[in-house]
Motif scaffolding. Structure first.
Motif, mmCIF file in Angstrom:
data_model
loop_
_atom_site.group_PDB
_atom_site.id
_atom_site.type_symbol
_atom_site.label_atom_id
_atom_site.label_comp_id
_atom_site.label_asym_id
_atom_site.label_seq_id
_atom_site.Cartn_x
_atom_site.Cartn_y
_atom_site.Cartn_z
ATOM 1 N N VAL A 41 38.925 28.924 34.569
ATOM 2 C CA VAL A 41 39.271 27.793 35.457
ATOM 3 C C VAL A 41 40.289 28.272 36.497
ATOM 4 O O VAL A 41 40.141 27.993 37.701
ATOM 5 N N ASP A 42 41.304 29.019 36.050
ATOM 6 C CA ASP A 42 42.325 29.525 36.986
ATOM 7 C C ASP A 42 41.676 30.396 38.074
ATOM 8 O O ASP A 42 42.017 30.278 39.247
ATOM 9 N N ALA A 43 40.748 31.253 37.643
ATOM 10 C CA ALA A 43 40.085 32.135 38.614
ATOM 11 C C ALA A 43 39.315 31.299 39.636
ATOM 12 O O ALA A 43 39.347 31.579 40.844
ATOM 13 N N SER A 44 38.656 30.250 39.168
ATOM 14 C CA SER A 44 37.884 29.410 40.084
ATOM 15 C C SER A 44 38.795 28.642 41.045
ATOM 16 O O SER A 44 38.491 28.535 42.240
ATOM 17 N N ILE A 45 39.902 28.150 40.515
ATOM 18 C CA ILE A 45 40.817 27.380 41.383
ATOM 19 C C ILE A 45 41.336 28.265 42.520
ATOM 20 O O ILE A 45 41.468 27.816 43.662
ATOM 21 N N LYS A 46 41.562 29.527 42.222
ATOM 22 C CA LYS A 46 42.054 30.461 43.266
ATOM 23 C C LYS A 46 40.997 30.675 44.359
ATOM 24 O O LYS A 46 41.344 30.934 45.503
ATOM 25 N N GLN A 47 39.724 30.615 43.985
ATOM 26 C CA GLN A 47 38.681 31.040 44.924
ATOM 27 C C GLN A 47 37.880 29.901 45.540
ATOM 28 O O GLN A 47 37.072 30.140 46.432
ATOM 29 N N ASN A 48 38.043 28.668 45.026
ATOM 30 C CA ASN A 48 37.198 27.554 45.495
ATOM 31 C C ASN A 48 38.044 26.310 45.773
ATOM 32 O O ASN A 48 39.126 26.146 45.214
ATOM 33 N N PRO A 141 26.702 25.529 42.551
ATOM 34 C CA PRO A 141 28.022 26.101 42.857
ATOM 35 C C PRO A 141 27.930 27.294 43.815
ATOM 36 O O PRO A 141 26.890 27.948 43.895
ATOM 37 N N HIS A 142 29.028 27.559 44.530
ATOM 38 C CA HIS A 142 29.103 28.788 45.327
ATOM 39 C C HIS A 142 29.390 29.973 44.409
ATOM 40 O O HIS A 142 28.960 31.082 44.666
ATOM 41 N N ARG A 143 30.178 29.679 43.348
ATOM 42 C CA ARG A 143 30.531 30.739 42.401
ATOM 43 C C ARG A 143 30.444 30.183 40.981
ATOM 44 O O ARG A 143 30.750 29.005 40.764
ATOM 45 N N ALA A 144 30.053 31.036 40.022
ATOM 46 C CA ALA A 144 30.025 30.619 38.614
ATOM 47 C C ALA A 144 30.753 31.671 37.793
ATOM 48 O O ALA A 144 30.606 32.872 38.047
ATOM 49 N N ILE A 171 30.957 35.552 38.753
ATOM 50 C CA ILE A 171 32.250 36.219 38.566
ATOM 51 C C ILE A 171 32.451 36.417 37.057
ATOM 52 O O ILE A 171 32.386 35.452 36.284
ATOM 53 N N VAL A 172 32.666 37.671 36.672
ATOM 54 C CA VAL A 172 32.869 37.989 35.247
ATOM 55 C C VAL A 172 34.363 38.215 35.016
ATOM 56 O O VAL A 172 34.990 39.019 35.701
ATOM 57 N N CYS A 173 34.916 37.473 34.062
ATOM 58 C CA CYS A 173 36.366 37.529 33.813
ATOM 59 C C CYS A 173 36.645 38.250 32.492
ATOM 60 O O CYS A 173 35.857 38.163 31.544
#
Ligand code: ATP
Ligand code: PAF
Ligand code: BAL
Length: 280
Positions: A41-48, A141-144, A171-173
């Motif tokens: 979720v944090d990674a997505s918030i940074k990018q979207n 989505p633009h990113r998953a 995006i692989v975390c």
């Protein structure tokens, strides 16, 4: 934070966001959230601009009815965690909403699914493929975002995106671990205290195997040593311990260059089946 249980409700919310040119990140989950999920979720918030987390215990990916029945369900706590993390919306549909009729779709991932999780859980990746495709269609989505903890799932979804031309970035975390090394997992909640204390041996055995492989010990010997290490802890029943090529997921007899190798493990601790891996 908005919570949607219907596809229609979520879609009309997302249509408004798209009209405002907002970018959307999707984090598919089965709930019982932990810091591993929150890192996505944090990674997505940074990018979207908009972050949507789905919470759906997908019955079509379970081959073991008890695993499905006992899968932890903690929707209220999950929503509180997501709100605190700054997630924009949650999609928590019922089984009837996602599957008004039983899906007869069959997705075959070939050799990517004939090993490890796919071999041990027949039909698992068919169910993952169906539900992830549906989520991608519903959310666009633009990113998953997906976790490396489920390494084989990542390969399967990369294949799905390529084969079906989904217009999104995967995006692989990295795997988030407890301080004792245990990979965070929703199923960890099902461990009793004694099992929880033993569980970090999974990562220890993985790391020992990685060190030995890097030091030049051959793959067969390393697998034998790891299998032996599990057998000395009677609470474990080892399902598989494989050294594979990270792209093809096929077993290798010699390790390749840095970053192309993975060690993957699945083991039962009592009734709970845990997986983990290291890539090196
Ligand atoms: N420890 C972790 N670190 C990073 N990502 C994770 C971690 N655990 C799960 N994820 C990712 O979160 C997403 C949702 O996974 P899921 O809801 O199945 O959680 P889980 O903890 O893997 O549960 P379980 O393995 O018990 O089914 C997946 O992309 C998964 O790889
Ligand atoms: C991707 C997923 C949410 C599909 O149900 C599930 O397999 C998971 O939680 O990793
Ligand atoms: N974390 C992968 C989903 C599953 O075990 O069914």
């Amino acid at each position: 934070m908005e919570v949607f249980t219907s596809i229609k409700g979520l879609r009309s919310f997302l249509d408004q966001q798209l009209l405002q040119q907002k970018t959307v990140g999707l984090i598919p989950t089965m709930g019982a959230l932990h810091e591993g999920h929150i890192s996505l979720v944090d990674a997505s918030i940074k990018q979207n601009d908009v972050t949507v987390s789905s919470i759906f215990v997908n019955p079509t990916q379970f081959n073991n009815p008890e695993d499905l029945l006992k899968y932890p369900r903690t929707l209220a706590e999950d929503c509180a965690m997501l709100e605190k993390a700054g997630c924009t919306a949650v999609f928590a549909p019922s089984v009837e909403e996602m599957y008004p009729e039983k899906s007869s779709l069959v997705i075959n991932f070939g050799t990517l699914e004939s090993v490890m999780e796919g071999a041990s859980r027949p039909g698992h990746f068919n169910g993952v493929g169906i539900v992830v495709s549906k989520l991608f269609h519903i959310v666009s989505p633009h990113r998953a975002y997906f976790g490396q903890k489920d390494l084989q799932q990542v390969s399967i979804i990369q294949r799905l995106v390529a084969d079906l031309a989904f217009n999104l970035e995967l995006i692989v975390c990295p795997t988030i671990r407890e301080t004792d090394g245990l990979a965070m997992s929703s199923r960890n909640r099902r461990l009793n205290d004694a099992e929880r204390n033993i569980a970090p041996h999974i990562y220890r055995i993985l790391e020992d195997a990685k060190k030995d492989l890097v030091a030049g010990i051959n793959v067969k010997e390393v697998i034998a040593a790891a299998t032996h290490a599990f057998s000395t802890i009677p609470e474990f029943t080892l399902d598989y311990f494989e050294v594979v090529d990270v792209k093809t997921l096929q077993p290798i007899s010699e390790i390749g260059s840095a970053g192309t190798n993975a060690i993957c493990v699945a083991a039962f601790l009592g009734p709970v089946r845990l997986i983990d891996n290291v890539v090196f």
